[in-house]
Scaffold this active site. Structure first.
Site, PDB file in Angstrom:
ATOM      1  N   ASP A 367      46.063   5.644  12.795  1.00 44.38           N
ATOM      2  CA  ASP A 367      45.300   4.444  12.315  1.00 44.38           C
ATOM      3  C   ASP A 367      44.117   4.257  13.486  1.00 44.38           C
ATOM      4  O   ASP A 367      44.001   5.085  14.263  1.00 44.38           O
ATOM      5  CB  ASP A 367      46.106   3.352  12.289  1.00 44.38           C
ATOM      6  CG  ASP A 367      46.022   2.067  11.224  1.00 44.38           C
ATOM      7  OD1 ASP A 367      44.725   1.946  11.184  1.00 44.38           O
ATOM      8  OD2 ASP A 367      46.819   1.455  10.503  1.00 44.38           O
ATOM      9  N   ASP A 480      40.094   2.739   4.924  1.00 42.62           N
ATOM     10  CA  ASP A 480      40.635   1.424   4.855  1.00 42.62           C
ATOM     11  C   ASP A 480      39.483   0.578   4.683  1.00 42.62           C
ATOM     12  O   ASP A 480      38.260   1.051   4.864  1.00 42.62           O
ATOM     13  CB  ASP A 480      41.192   1.221   5.927  1.00 42.62           C
ATOM     14  CG  ASP A 480      42.568   0.032   5.761  1.00 42.62           C
ATOM     15  OD1 ASP A 480      42.408  -0.538   4.837  1.00 42.62           O
ATOM     16  OD2 ASP A 480      43.326  -0.271   6.695  1.00 42.62           O
ATOM     17  N   ARG A 539      41.677   2.044  -0.245  1.00 43.28           N
ATOM     18  CA  ARG A 539      42.450   0.735  -0.567  1.00 43.28           C
ATOM     19  C   ARG A 539      41.451  -0.189  -1.381  1.00 43.28           C
ATOM     20  O   ARG A 539      42.177  -0.529  -2.367  1.00 43.28           O
ATOM     21  CB  ARG A 539      42.347  -0.341   1.040  1.00 43.28           C
ATOM     22  CG  ARG A 539      43.464  -1.335   0.522  1.00 43.28           C
ATOM     23  CD  ARG A 539      43.474  -2.252   1.797  1.00 43.28           C
ATOM     24  NE  ARG A 539      42.361  -2.908   2.389  1.00 43.28           N
ATOM     25  CZ  ARG A 539      42.476  -3.643   3.707  1.00 43.28           C
ATOM     26  NH1 ARG A 539      43.443  -3.803   4.141  1.00 43.28           N
ATOM     27  NH2 ARG A 539      41.255  -4.154   3.869  1.00 43.28           N
ATOM     28  N   ASP A 555      48.130  -4.240   2.246  1.00 47.48           N
ATOM     29  CA  ASP A 555      49.035  -4.642   3.255  1.00 47.48           C
ATOM     30  C   ASP A 555      50.143  -5.576   2.736  1.00 47.48           C
ATOM     31  O   ASP A 555      50.041  -6.894   2.791  1.00 47.48           O
ATOM     32  CB  ASP A 555      48.035  -5.377   4.231  1.00 47.48           C
ATOM     33  CG  ASP A 555      47.065  -4.590   4.949  1.00 47.48           C
ATOM     34  OD1 ASP A 555      47.111  -3.493   4.738  1.00 47.48           O
ATOM     35  OD2 ASP A 555      46.084  -5.284   5.608  1.00 47.48           O
TER      36      ASP A 555
END
Lengths: 843, 501
Positions: A367, A480, A539, A555
C-alpha cells in the site's frame, strides 16, 4: 445565484462522528424530482421525420418554451434499440461520452410500417417487434406482437434543461465552504421508462444494497457519482466508488437492459406498483416497474437491450462496451494485502510465513507507505532500499507483487513525475485555468487529466521497466483513490467546475476512474512489448471498466453485514459486465472476530477477486495468527480455491470471450423460477457450481435453495446427492463451506495444491463428473500459458469439450475402483493427454 | 455396472513424463527410519494400514493411500511428505507439494528431480555455515553463561545488601518508635487530666455528628429513590436501575440484571419516603451528573468515589468547584482549648520529626519495590534494574529501561512517546523469561494504547539489537543479554544432535 435559491441537502446517515459529513447541493435533482408525472410538454414534429438506412431522426418541441430537441433512433444489430436526444441547436456542444463503446454500434435498417398525424409505426425487424412513435405527447413504445415491452416518456418525465445565455447574476451554487461556479448554468436531463410485467430490476452498481433494487418512492434515489466514501453503510442507495449506469429488468418471460450512457452525476428513481405489497391475486392489474433516470448534464443516449434471455442481454451489453479483461491465471489465486507491509524484511517474513504454514498465495501487496513520501513510482529508501532483490525473492518462489500507484501526484518540484506532468500541461485545470490542486495522501496534489489521450500515453510509458525504477515483470499495479479522491474537495472529490480540456468534471466525473485504470493497464501491456496480460485493480469504475482489470468494493468493515453485502455487491457488478470483483477479506476497517475472519476466507475463496486487506490501525491478521485450528480452516479455504483454479480460469475465459458473467444470481440460469428472483445470499459460479456461504455469526446450519425441477446437485465435499427445486437445510460447523455441483456437469480441478498457482502449472487435472438423472454430463477445459496474449494473437490454447453419455466408457489399460456407498467412480491414471482427442470407455 | 454411477474422478496428465530416477537403497523420499516398510517386490501396506497395494504403485505419481505414504517421492498425495537426506547438512521433511514445483527446497536438490529447475547442492556450504554459527553461538553461550553466573552472584549479593539495608532501616525505625512510645507513656501519665478532658470533648462531638449523619442519610436515600423510580410508581424496578449507568460496576456500559440485584441487595431496601415533591424536583433539575455516584451509592459512597476518581478527572475538578458543599458535608470538629492544643502539638511535632524522616521513608519504599520485582529464577535480570539501553534508527532513538518503560524519541526534535510501561514476563510456558511485555503506553489515534514486546536472546553484551512495529502501535524489540544464556551443551553434542552424516 439565480437557479437555486433553496438548497436540498442530502445528509448521508453516518453513525461515526469522525467521518466526513457528506452534504450535497442537488439542485438539479430537486428540480427534476419536482416534476410530476402527467402531460409531457414535448411533442414530436412528424413533418421533420427523416429515415435513412441507419437511423430515424425527428424533432421534438417543448410546447412550453418552444425549445426543440433532436431525437435519433437506431436499430442496432443484436436486438437493441438506441435512443439519442440532444438539443437541436445547443448554444454550445453538450458532452457525449467517448471511449466507452468499443465501436460505433452496427445498425440494422428500420422500416416504416405506417404513419398518420398521431404518429408512426416502425418495424424493428425480427420477432414482429415494432416501435411506435406517438406525437402528442411524445412517447415511444416498443412492442412485440401485442405486448408492450417498454415505453419511454410514458409518464411524461422527459426533461431537458437547455443551455441558455445568462441574463443577470450568476449560476453559482454554494454549500458549506465549496462553490460551484456552474459556468454553463442548469443542464440536467431526465427520461422515464415503464416496464409492464416487470417486478424485478437489478444492476446500477455501485451500491451497498440488495441484489434486487428497491423502490425509491419517498426515499433517496439510487445515486451514481464516484466518491471516496469513508466507512460506508450497508442497505443504502448512497453513491459509492464506482458507477455503471446499466439496469437489467427481469420477469419469468423476459430479461431486458437499459444502458444510460451518461458520465455526469446520475440518479435513478424506481417505483413499482407491487413493491412492498403482497401480489394481488384477485385483481387483474399487471405488475409494472417505472424507472426514471436523471443526469446533471450531457445528453440522453440510451441503449435498450431487448434480450430476451439473460444470456442475450449479457451478449448485447458486451457488444457495446466489451468484455472482461482475461486476467493472468495467478490473479485468480489468493492475494495477501495490508496497509502496510512495513519493509522488505516484513515482506520476506510474511512470504515465509505462508510457506511455514503451508498456505498458498500468489500476490503480496504494498500500500501507499512503500513509496518515498507518497510519491508514486518511487520506493521509501529506508524501508525498501532494494526492491528488485525483494521482487527476485518472490519470483524465486514463483510469486508476485502489486504496488499501489494512485492518480494524485504530489506537488513537489523535486519529483520527476510531477515536473513532467506540469511542464506538459497534463494536469486537470481549475475553473480559472491554473493547475487544479487538492489534498490527498501526499498533501497538496495535482490530478493528471486522464481524459487526454496524450496524457494516458505518457502515463503508460512511466510503467516501462527503465522508468519505474525497481519494477520487474512480476510486479503489477493497484489504482486506488481514482474517483478521484480529493480530501478537501466537495464530498471528498473533485470540484465539478474543474476542467478536463474543454469539458467540466461535471460532465465526465464518473469516467475519470475508468481512464486511470485504462492508462495503467496499457502501461503494463506496453512494458512487456505487448506480450503479457496486465493485472490492475481499481476502486472507481464506469461502464467499460471491465476491459481493464479488476475492481473491489472499497473500504468495507470487519462486520458480518459487510460480509453478507459482498455477495449482492459483486452480483450486481457481474450483471453489468464486471466479473472480476471482490471484497476485502476480513473487512478493511476494524478488526474481525476470528469466526468472522474464517467465514470471510471461506466466502472469499468462492468470489472472483480473493484478497485479504486490512487498515493500518488494525492488529495483524495473517492467516496463522489465530491458533492452529483457525490456521487450518483458512488453509483449507484457500486450498479449495487453488484446486478449483482451472474452473475459475475457464469461466473467466468465457467472460472474456462472450461476456457471460462468472458469478451469477440464480435467476440467470433459472429465469422462470420466481423463487430465485430476489435471492442474494447464494450464487452460481458459471452454471455448474452453487455456493451458499455461511455468513451468520454462530451459524449451526444454513438453508440453501437448490434450483431446477428435475435437476440434481452434489455436495462437492461429501458427494451426497440432492434433488433440485428444494430448500435444503444443511447443518454446518466452522469448517463448512456449502458448495454443490450440478448433476450433468464436468468440472476440472487440480488436486495438487502447491505454494502458488505458477507452481501448479504442469500438474495433472482431475475431472469431477457429476451425472444428471439421465446419466449424462458435459463440461470443458480451457488451458493456455496463463499469462500472455498468445491465446488471442496466436491462438495458442487448448479448449476441449468433455461429454459423458451412453452409460459406458473405458479403455483397456484403465483400472478403476467403484465405491458403491458413495457412488464415486475413480479412474486411476487414464494417462491421456489433455490436448488430444480421446475416449475412455467404461465396461 | 448396474449401480448408479454418479461421480467420476479422472486424472488427466498433461504431457509430462514421470521419469523416476533409480533409487537403489529405498524409494525416493523415504527416510532411513521408515525404510523397512518399503520392501521391493512385496505388496505395500499404507502406513496407516488403510489398504495394501502392489509395490509398483509406490511412487507411481498416483495417490493410493489416504495417509499419502505410497507416494513419498512424488507430489501426488496432498498430505504426503518428502524426506531429503541433505548429506552434509541436516535432513528435513518437506510437504509433497514442494516436489518438482520448480523451487529448490532441499539443499541436496533431491526435491527437484523432474521440474527443470537447476538447483545447486548447497548442503556442505550450509552445513559449514551452520557449524560456524553454532560454534559462535556456543562460544557466546559459554561466555554468556559465565557472565550469567556472575550476574546471579552479584544479584544475590546485591539482594542481600538491599535486604540488609532495609532490615537495618526498618530496625532503626522500630527502635525509634519504641523510644517514642516510651516517651509517650511518660508524657501521658503526666497529662492524664488533660486526656480525660479531651475524651469527653470528643465523645460529645461524636454523638452530635452521628445525629447529623443519620438525618442526612435519610434525606439522601429519599432523593436517590425518587431519582431511580423513573415511572414514579413508588417502586424501583430492575429496568429503572438499568437505566442508571452510573450504577454499573463493571463499566461495560450496561447494567445487567445480576448487577442490578447486587446493588439492590447491598443498599437498604428502598422504601417510599415522604419527601416533598418540589424538593426532589429541585434536586433533579439542579443536579450535576458528577454527583450521581455519591448520591446514589448510599453506604458505598466512599468506595465508589475512590474508584471513580482514578478514571474521571472531572470529579476532582468538581470537588474544587464546590467547596461550600464539601465543608457542609464534613463539619469539622470544634477545636480544643488552646492550652491542650499547644501541648499536644509540641509533643507530636517533635516525635514525628524523629520517625518520619521523608528521605528514609523513600529509601525504604524503593528498596521494598525493588526486592518485590521478579528478576528471574536466580535474580539474573536484577542487573537491568534502573538501567536504560538505547537503539538509534534512521528516524528515532528507542530507549528500553527494563522493569520500567520503553520509549521512542524522534531524532530531529519532537517529544518522547511512551511505548509501554513494565507489565510482566510473557514468554511461552517453560520459557517465561524470554519475553518481556510493556503495555499501557501512550494511546494511538483510532488504535490501542502503545505496547512493546521485548524478545530476549543470549548474548555477551546487553544491548537492544532491533525494533519494529509489526502492527500499528504494537512494537517489537530484540534485546540480547547474558542473563538468558543457558548452560551450553558441549559443541560435539550440538553438532551431532543435528547431523545425519
Amino acid at each position: 445565484m439565480v437557479q437555486c435559491s433553496q438548497y436540498v441537502l442530502l445528509r448521508w446517515h453516518n453513525t461515526n462522528l469522525n467521518k466526513h459529513v457528506l452534504t450535497l447541493c442537488v439542485c438539479a435533482l430537486r428540480r427534476q424530482r419536482a416534476l410530476k408525472p402527467g402531460q409531457s410538454p414535448y411533442r414530436a414534429l412528424l413533418e421533420t421525420l427523416e429515415l435513412t438506412n441507419t437511423k430515424l431522426t425527428l424533432q421534438l418541441i417543448n410546447d412550453n418554451n418552444k425549445v426543440r430537441l433532436l431525437l435519433e433512433l437506431y436499430r442496432l444489430q443484436g436486438n437493441m434499440t438506441r435512443v439519442k436526444i440532444n438539443e437541436l441547436k445547443p448554444l454550445k456542444p453538450r458532452f457525449e461520452v467517448p471511449d466507452v463503446l468499443i465501436n460505433d454500434p452496427p445498425t440494422e435498417p428500420l422500416s416504416l410500417l405506417s404513419r398518420d398525424e398521431n404518429g408512426v409505426v416502425l418495424s424493428l425487424g425480427a420477432d414482429s417487434q415494432r416501435l411506435i412513435v406517438s406525437a402528442k405527447p411524445f412517447r415511444l413504445d416498443i412492442m412485440e406482437g401485442r405486448e408492450v415491452l417498454l415505453s419511454l416518456n410514458s409518464r411524461g418525465l422527459l426533461a431537458f434543461e437547455h443551455l441558455r445565455i445568462l441574463e443577470d447574476g450568476m449560476w453559482e451554487e454554494t454549500f458549506k465552504s465549496h462553490t460551484d461556479s456552474k459556468p454553463n448554468g442548469p443542464s440536467s436531463i431526465s427520461l422515464d421508462f415503464s416496464l409492464p410485467g416487470v417486478e424485478n430490476v437489478y444492476g446500477i452498481p455501485e451500491h451497498a444494497d440488495s441484489l434486487k433494487l428497491k423502490a425509491t418512492d419517498g426515499g433517496d434515489p439510487y445515486r451514481l457519482f464516484n466518491l471516496d466514501v469513508f466507512q460506508y453503510e450497508v442497505f443504502n442507495p448512497m453513491a459509492l466508488y464506482g458507477a455503471i449506469p446499466v439496469m437489467l429488468s427481469h420477469s419469468a418471460q423476459r430479461t431486458m437492459g437499459i444502458f444510460w450512457l451518461n458520465a455526469a452525476e446520475t440518479w435513478v428513481d424506481i417505483s413499482s406498483n407491487t413493491a412492498g405489497k403482497v401480489r394481488p391475486t384477485h385483481t387483474q392489474s399487471t405488475p409494472q416497474t417505472d424507472v426514471r433516470w436523471i443526469s446533471e448534464s450531457g445528453i440522453i443516449d440510451v441503449f435498450i437491450m431487448l434480450g430476451p434471455t439473460p444470456t442475450d442481454v449479457f451478449s448485447q451489453y458486451a457488444s457495446l462496451t466489451g468484455t472482461q479483461a482475461f486476467p493472468p491465471l495467478s490473479a485468480l489465486a489468493y492475494h495477501q494485502c495490508r496497509w502496510n507491509y512495513n519493509d522488505q524484511e516484513d515482506v520476506a517474513a510474511v512470504d515465509q510465513g505462508f510457506d511455514d504454514h503451508d498456505i498458498p498465495y500468489d500476490f503480496i501487496w504494498l500500500d501507499i507507505e512503500h513509496t518515498d513520501g507518497k510519491r508514486y513510482f518511487t520506493w521509501d529508501p529506508h524501508k525498501f532500499p532494494q526492491p528488485k532483490d525483494m521482487l527476485q525473492g518472490l519470483l524465486d518462489k514463483r510469486r508476485k507483487m502489486v504496488t499501489i500507484v494512485d492518480p494524485h501526484i504530489k506537488v513537489d518540484s523535486s519529483y520527476k513525475i510531477h515536473n513532467e506532468i506540469r511542464s506538459k500541461g497534463f494536469y486537470v485545470k481549475s475553473k480559472d485555468g491554473g493547475d487544479y490542486e487538492g489534498w490527498c495522501w501526499p498533501g497538496n496534489s495535482g490530478y493528471p487529466d486522464f481524459t487526454n489521450p496524450e496524457m494516458r500515453a505518457w502515463w503508460a510509458s512511466m510503467f516501462a521497466y527503465d522508468q519505474y525504477e525497481g519494477s520487474m515483470e512480476n510486479m503489477y499495479t493497484w489504482n486506488d483513490m481514482n474517483e478521484p479522491s480529493v480530501f478537501n474537495g466537495p464530498e471528498v472529490t473533485m470540484h465539478k467546475d474543474a476542467l478536463h480540456g474543454n469539458w467540466e468534471n461535471r460532465d465526465l466525473h464518473n469516467l475519470y476512474g475508468l481512464y486511470v485504470q485504462r492508462a495503467t493497464a496499457e502501461g503494463l501491456i506496453e512494458r512487456s512489448g505487448g506480450v503479457e496480460r496486465p493485472f490492475v485493480l481499481a476502486r472507481a469504475f464506469f461502464a467499460g471498466s471491465q476491459r481493464y482489470g479488476a475492481v473491489w468494493t472499497g473500504d468495507n468493515a470487519a462486520e458480518w453485514e459487510h460480509l453478507k453485502i459482498s455477495i449482492p455487491m459483486c452480483l450486481s457488478l457481474s450483471l453489468v459486465g464486471v466479473s472480476f470483483c471482490g471484497a476485502d477479506v476480513g473487512g478493511f476497517f476494524k478488526s474481525p472476530s476470528t469466526e468472522l475472519l474464517v467465514r470471510w476466507y471461506q466466502t472469499g475463496a468462492y468470489q472472483p477477486f480473493f484478497r485479504a486487506h486490512a487498515h493500518l490501525d488494525t492488529p495483524r491478521r495473517e492467516p496463522w495468527l489465530f491458533g492452529p485450528e483457525n490456521t487450518a480452516l483458512i488453509r483449507e479455504a484457500v486450498r479449495q480455491r487453488y484446486a478449483l483454479l482451472p474452473y475459475w480460469y475457464q469461466l473467466f475465459y468465457h467472460a472474456h470471450h462472450s461476456g457471460q458473467p462468472v458469478m451469477r444470481p440464480l435467476w440467470v440460469e433459472y429465469p422462470q423460477d420466481t423463487a430465485t428472483f430476489s435471492m442474494d445470499d447464494q450464487f452460481l459460479l458459471g452454471e455448474d457450481l452453487l455456493v451458499h456461504p455461511v455468513t451468520e455469526e454462530g451459524a449451526r446450519g444454513v438453508t440453501a435453495y437448490l434450483p431446477g425441477k428435475g435437476e440434481v446437485w452434489f455436495d462437492v465435499h461429501t458427494f451426497q446427492k440432492h434433488n433440485g427445486a428444494q430448500n435444503l437445510y444443511i447443518p454446518v460447523t466452522i469448517s463448512s463451506i456449502p458448495v454443490f455441483q450440478r448433476g450433468g456437469s464436468i468440472i476440472p480441478r487440480k488436486a495438487r495444491v502447491r505454494r502458488s498457482s505458477s507452481c501448479m502449472e504442469h500438474d495433472p487435472y482431475t475431472l469431477f463428473v457429476a451425472l444428471s438423472p439421465k446419466r449424462f454430463a458435459q463440461g470443458e477445459l480451457y488451458i493456455d500459458d496463463g499469462h500472455t496474449f498468445n491465446f488471442d494473437k496466436q491462438k495458442q490454447f487448448i479448449h476441449r469439450r468433455f461429454s459423458f453419455a451412453n452409460n459406458a466408457l473405458s479403455s483397456s489399460q484403465l483400472e478403476f475402483e467403484f465405491d458403491a456407498s458413495m457412488s464415486v467412480l475413480t479412474l486411476r491414471k487414464p494417462g491421456v493427454n489433455a490436448g488430444l482427442d480421446w475416449t475412455v470407455v467404461l465396461q | 455396472m448396474s449401480c448408479a454411477l454418479l461421480l467420476l474422478l479422472m486424472s488427466l496428465a498433461l504431457a509430462m513424463g514421470t521419469g523416476a530416477a533409480v533409487e537403489i537403497q529405498r524409494p525416493r523420499g523415504v527416510p532411513l527410519s521408515k525404510r523397512q516398510f518399503y520392501e521391493e517386490n512385496k505388496p505395500f501396506t499404507c502406513l496407516d494400514g488403510s489398504s495394501t497395494i502392489p509395490f509398483d504403485r509406490v511412487n507411481d505419481d498416483y495417490c493410493d493411500c489416504r495417509d499419502g505414504s505410497d507416494e513419498p517421492g512424488t507430489a501426488a498425495c496432498p498430505n504426503g511428505s518428502f524426506h531429503c537426506t541433505n548429506a552434509g547438512f541436516r535432513p528435513a521433511f518437506i510437504p509433497s507439494s514442494r516436489i518438482n514445483d520448480g523451487i529448490c527446497d532441499c539443499c541436496d536438490t533431491t526435491d527437484e528431480y523432474n521440474s527443470g529447475a537447476t538447483c545447486q547442492n548447497t548442503c556442505r556450504e550450509m552445513g559449514r555455515k551452520e557449524r560456524e554459527s553454532l560454534q559462535i553461538m556456543a562460544e557466546i553461550t559459554k561466555e554468556g553463561f559465565l557472565l550469567k553466573q556472575q550476574l546471579i552472584h552479584e544479584a544475590k549479593r546485591g539482594q542481600e545488601d538491599k535486604q540488609g539495608k532495609l532490615t537495618e532501616l526498618q530496625g532503626s525505625k522500630k527502635g525509634l518508635e519504641e523510644k517514642v512510645e516510651a516517651l509517650r507513656t511518660v508524657k501521658e501519665t503526666a497529662e492524664d487530666p488533660e486526656k480525660e478532658a479531651k475524651e469527653r470533648h470528643l465523645k460529645a462531638w461524636e454523638e452530635q455528628k452521628e445525629l447529623l449523619r443519620m438525618e442526612k442519610d435519610k434525606t439522601r436515600m429519599a432523593e436517590a429513590f425518587l431519582e431511580l423510580d423513573d415511572d414514579a410508581d413508588g417502586y424501583v424496578s430492575v429496568a429503572e436501575l438499568q437505566s442508571h449507568l452510573e450504577l454499573d460496576p463493571d463499566s461495560d456500559g450496561s447494567l445487567s440484571e445480576t448487577e442490578t440485584q447486587v446493588s439492590q441487595g447491598q443498599s437498604e431496601p428502598p422504601a417510599p419516603v415522604e419527601t416533598p415533591q418540589e424538593e426532589s424536583r429541585d434536586f433533579v433539575s439542579d443536579h450535576d451528573s458528577d454527583h450521581y455516584p455519591e448520591d446514589y451509592a448510599g453506604e458505598e459512597e466512599e468506595d465508589v468515589e475512590d474508584d471513580e476518581e482514578d478514571d474521571h478527572d472531572e470529579e476532582e475538578e468538581e470537588e474544587k468547584v464546590t467547596p461550600e458543599k464539601r465543608e457542609d458535608d464534613e463539619v469539622s470538629m470544634p477545636p480544643y482549648d488552646t492550652e491542650t492544643q499547644s501541648l499536644i502539638d509540641g509533643t507530636y511535632s517533635h516525635l514525628q520529626s524523629l520517625i518520619c524522616d521523608p528521605e528514609c521513608i523513600s529509601i525504604c519504599r524503593n528498596l521494598e519495590k525493588e526486592i518485590g520485582f521478579d528478576f528471574g529464577p536466580s535474580a539474573e535480570f536484577a542487573y537491568l534494574y534502573s538501567q536504560c539501553y538505547e537503539l538509534s534508527t534512521s528516524e528515532y532513538i528507542y530507549r528500553l529501561c527494563p522493569f520500567n518503560r520503553v520509549s521512542q524519541k524522534p531524532k530531529f526534535g519532537g517529544s518522547e512517546t511512551n511505548l509501554g510501561l513494565w507489565g510482566q514476563w510473557a514468554g511461552p510456558e517453560g520459557n517465561l523469561y524470554s519475553v518481556m511485555k510493556y503495555d499501557h503506553g501512550q494511546g494511538c489515534w483510532q488504535g490501542p494504547n502503545r505496547s512493546t514486546t521485548v524478545k530476549l536472546t543470549c548474548g555477551k553484551e546487553t544491548v537492544v539489537t532491533s525494533t519494529s512495529e509489526p502492527s500499528r502501535c504494537e512494537y517489537l524489540m530484540e534485546f540480547t543479554t547474558p542473563a538468558v544464556c543457558q548452560e551450553p551443551a558441549s559443541l560435539d553434542e550440538v553438532l551431532h544432535g543435528h547431523t545425519e552424516l
